[in-house]
Design an enzyme around this catalytic site. Structure first.
Site, PDB file in Angstrom:
ATOM      1  N   ARG A   1      -1.322 -12.744  12.031  1.00  0.00           N
ATOM      2  CA  ARG A   1      -2.159 -13.017  13.195  1.00  0.00           C
ATOM      3  C   ARG A   1      -1.794 -14.226  14.044  1.00  0.00           C
ATOM      4  NH1 ARG A   1      -8.414 -12.833  12.764  1.00  0.00           N
ATOM      5  NH2 ARG A   1      -8.279 -13.218  10.528  1.00  0.00           N
TER       6      ARG A   1
ATOM      7  N   ASP B   1      -0.712  -5.616   1.825  1.00  0.00           N
ATOM      8  CA  ASP B   1      -2.080  -6.056   1.543  1.00  0.00           C
ATOM      9  C   ASP B   1      -2.358  -5.920   0.052  1.00  0.00           C
ATOM     10  OD1 ASP B   1      -4.831  -6.574   3.177  1.00  0.00           O
ATOM     11  OD2 ASP B   1      -5.203  -5.495   1.304  1.00  0.00           O
TER      12      ASP B   1
ATOM     13  N   ARG C   1       0.810 -16.172   4.162  1.00  0.00           N
ATOM     14  CA  ARG C   1       0.357 -15.558   5.419  1.00  0.00           C
ATOM     15  C   ARG C   1       1.223 -16.005   6.614  1.00  0.00           C
ATOM     16  NH1 ARG C   1      -5.640 -16.630   6.392  1.00  0.00           N
ATOM     17  NH2 ARG C   1      -5.970 -16.215   4.200  1.00  0.00           N
TER      18      ARG C   1
ATOM     19  N   TYR D   1     -12.755  -7.656  -5.992  1.00  0.00           N
ATOM     20  CA  TYR D   1     -12.912  -6.753  -4.843  1.00  0.00           C
ATOM     21  C   TYR D   1     -13.491  -5.409  -5.279  1.00  0.00           C
ATOM     22  CZ  TYR D   1     -10.550  -9.358  -1.099  1.00  0.00           C
ATOM     23  OH  TYR D   1     -10.216 -10.270  -0.128  1.00  0.00           O
TER      24      TYR D   1
ATOM     25  N   ARG E   1       0.240  -5.554  17.349  1.00  0.00           N
ATOM     26  CA  ARG E   1      -1.129  -5.184  16.980  1.00  0.00           C
ATOM     27  C   ARG E   1      -1.883  -4.564  18.164  1.00  0.00           C
ATOM     28  NH1 ARG E   1      -4.940  -3.668  15.635  1.00  0.00           N
ATOM     29  NH2 ARG E   1      -6.538  -4.341  14.158  1.00  0.00           N
TER      30      ARG E   1
END
Lengths: 362, 362
Positions: A41, A86, A37, A164, A50
């Protein structure tokens, strides 16, 4: 910048990069480091993008996904990029539509509930799985190769995707997916069979598009007992990796809470085993075995600590493996969203400086 | 029912119960079994009480807490009761008020934020910590002793309590508590010092009130790296257990995600180490060492599987340790709230029957 292995931007310069050499357990000029990651973010440059675009727009626009992939590499001097993508999006290409929520990212619109739902799934051809991510890989690998750096492609592990698909999203106890696997083994194996083909094909296509290494994020495999992992998951992980192995690039497998199954994970057919922070790295390497490289394993929370505390923990990891060829430095899981860029930068610099092999005087 | 060790209801009959013999690694007539969270939500009898009373009323009314403690023991024929109580309530007695929510149970009204918050805490005398639970223990131990069965008292581990005190409730990544422990070691050790005294005193008082064994639920210790656990948590766990050891009853320590720290946990000063389901039980026993009993380690999700699947997993655990003295059967964590009573009942019967030592012909 020059490389020992070849002319800048040449295939051999990339192949002789510290990251790819470590994947093959060859000595490196310094311990390579990348961070799960690493893009996203926590970075201001990402947050700026974003502000202008939705998450799904960033994910599906190759130029933007490429830009985000390069951001941390250029900002920190990391040893590899990992494509901004993703793990759930391949599910869409086999008939499981996603919903994109502001907070949680993609979640499943219609979770798997019955055997009929599985029979409706189909495994697309490799280049029909997330074609926008494959285009992003084409762009990002060219950019990174110009910097003599490799690009990592990735997919979710079959178990993590199954979880998931059945739970519909993130789940703490995973009771639904465990109930399915224990109650209806035939249904379970049918689901895992299509998922392992999907994952294998996706990895293969990413390598064909330019990825120099492939990581399987079987992030949730550690929720299972070793016996259940061995019987209900590992054969399918092996199948996915077997398909991917045709690409001839290094394969990495990662999960969290895996201290009890590391020896099983290393039999799945990989070159590198990712280790979370819950086990001493040297002990983990013993469990994994000497024929594998290891990747890890700083507690991501250390990025929230004062710099000296963070670096003391990084030093302790580096000192414990003492430069043994085949160590790739990483966190034990992803960069926390509110980590500071200064902390990440200091970590990357420290790992390089502390592990650098002295150059003999000319 | 008669016991090999003494007259029914006598102290020696309880002391020679299969559970307490297993704690001392002595042979038992069958593998003893109890289940974490055996009392409470999955039981109809509990739900009936819960219709009439709030959670906090059940917790603080000794007759009701005693009744709930006995419910699963009598329903399933378990080898021990564990007092119906909550790990957080002792925090209230040292100055950290709780709020009782319908969904989440107790949460902290004012989480710890600064050194000043810690200086305001005080450690009460042992019998001033959850006096209602001590009364419940007096009632429940008398009832259980009449059945020749022992009662287990418990407390949260200092780290787990510190995590609640800092995070304010349950937390997935525990980033706040980790930030505190890594950033302000002095503040951290001050908090852990008062918590270890609180926990030690609470356990001591429970034994004085009639508990025959004491379990430390350091449920969240597995979120730490082995090095951080050893330096920042283990000394305080040792201190709590040292205080409790004055009671002279068996001590049990339990956590989840502990496959990487089991060898450290067994040095904390306990007789029994609880093991979650993420590691093979026999391998866990090797890490813990031969001088300890072990407790575990069926995946709680197996209770949601068909009976034959659940029993196959229980059998595999029993067969792996092959009746070695010192195994207490348990789940790797608590009973899921929607487990059925039939599943629990079948599990308990199976463990007893499959492990029973044949009685020689007279």
């Amino acid at each position: 910048m020059t490389s020992a292995g070849g002319v800048d931007g040449s295939p051999s310069a990339v192949s002789e990069s510290n990251f790819l050499r470590a994947c093959r357990r060859l000595p490196a000029t310094a311990t390579p480091i990348w961070l799960m990651r690493q893009a996203g973010r926590h970075m201001t440059a990402y947050q700026d993008l974003r502000q202008q675009h939705s998450f799904i727009h960033l994910l599906t626009t190759p130029e933007l996904a490429c830009e985000i992939t390069l951001q941390p590499v250029d900002r920190y001097g990391l040893d590899a990029g990992i494509i901004f993508a993703d793990i759930l999006t391949p599910l869409e290409d086999m008939g499981l539509p996603l919903e994109y929520t502001e907070d949680r990212g993609p979640v499943l619109a219609r979770p798997i509930e019955s055997r009929g739902d599985i029979d409706n799934l189909h495994v697309p051809a490799p280049d029909a799985i997330t074609p926008y991510s494959l285009d992003a890989i084409r762009l990002a690998s060219r950019e990174l190769h110009n910097r003599n750096l490799p690009l990592i492609g990735f997919a979710g592990g079959p178990f993590t995707l199954a979880s998931y698909a059945v739970e519909g999203g993130s789940s703490r106890d995973q009771l639904k997916v465990k109930a399915l696997m224990m109650s209806e083994p035939d249904t379970w194996h049918a689901l895992m069979t299509v998922l392992s083909e999907l994952v294998g094909n996706s990895l293969l296509a990413q390598a064909a598009a330019g990825a120099d290494a492939l990581q399987l994020f079987d992030s949730w495999a550690g929720i299972l007992s070793p016996a259940d992992y061995a019987e209900l998951v590992l054969p399918h992980t092996k199948r996915a990796l077997e398909i991917a192995s045709a690409a001839g690039v290094p394969l990495i497998q990662f999960g969290t809470d895996t201290a009890g199954i590391l020896d099983l994970m290393s039999t799945a057919g990989v070159d590198v085993v990712g280790v979370d922070w819950r086990i001493d790295l040297l002990r983990a390497w013993e469990l994994v075995g000497p024929d594998y490289a290891v990747q890890g394993n700083l507690d991501p929370a250390a990025l929230m600590a004062p710099i000296d505390q963070m670096l003391a923990r990084a030093k302790s990891i580096l000192d414990s493996v003492a430069g043994r060829p085949g160590h790739i430095f990483n966190l034990g899981h992803g960069v926390p969203p509110n980590a500071t860029e200064d902390s990440v930068s200091r970590l990357v610099d420290f790992v390089h400086e502390h592990s650098a092999v002295p150059v003999p005087n000319a």
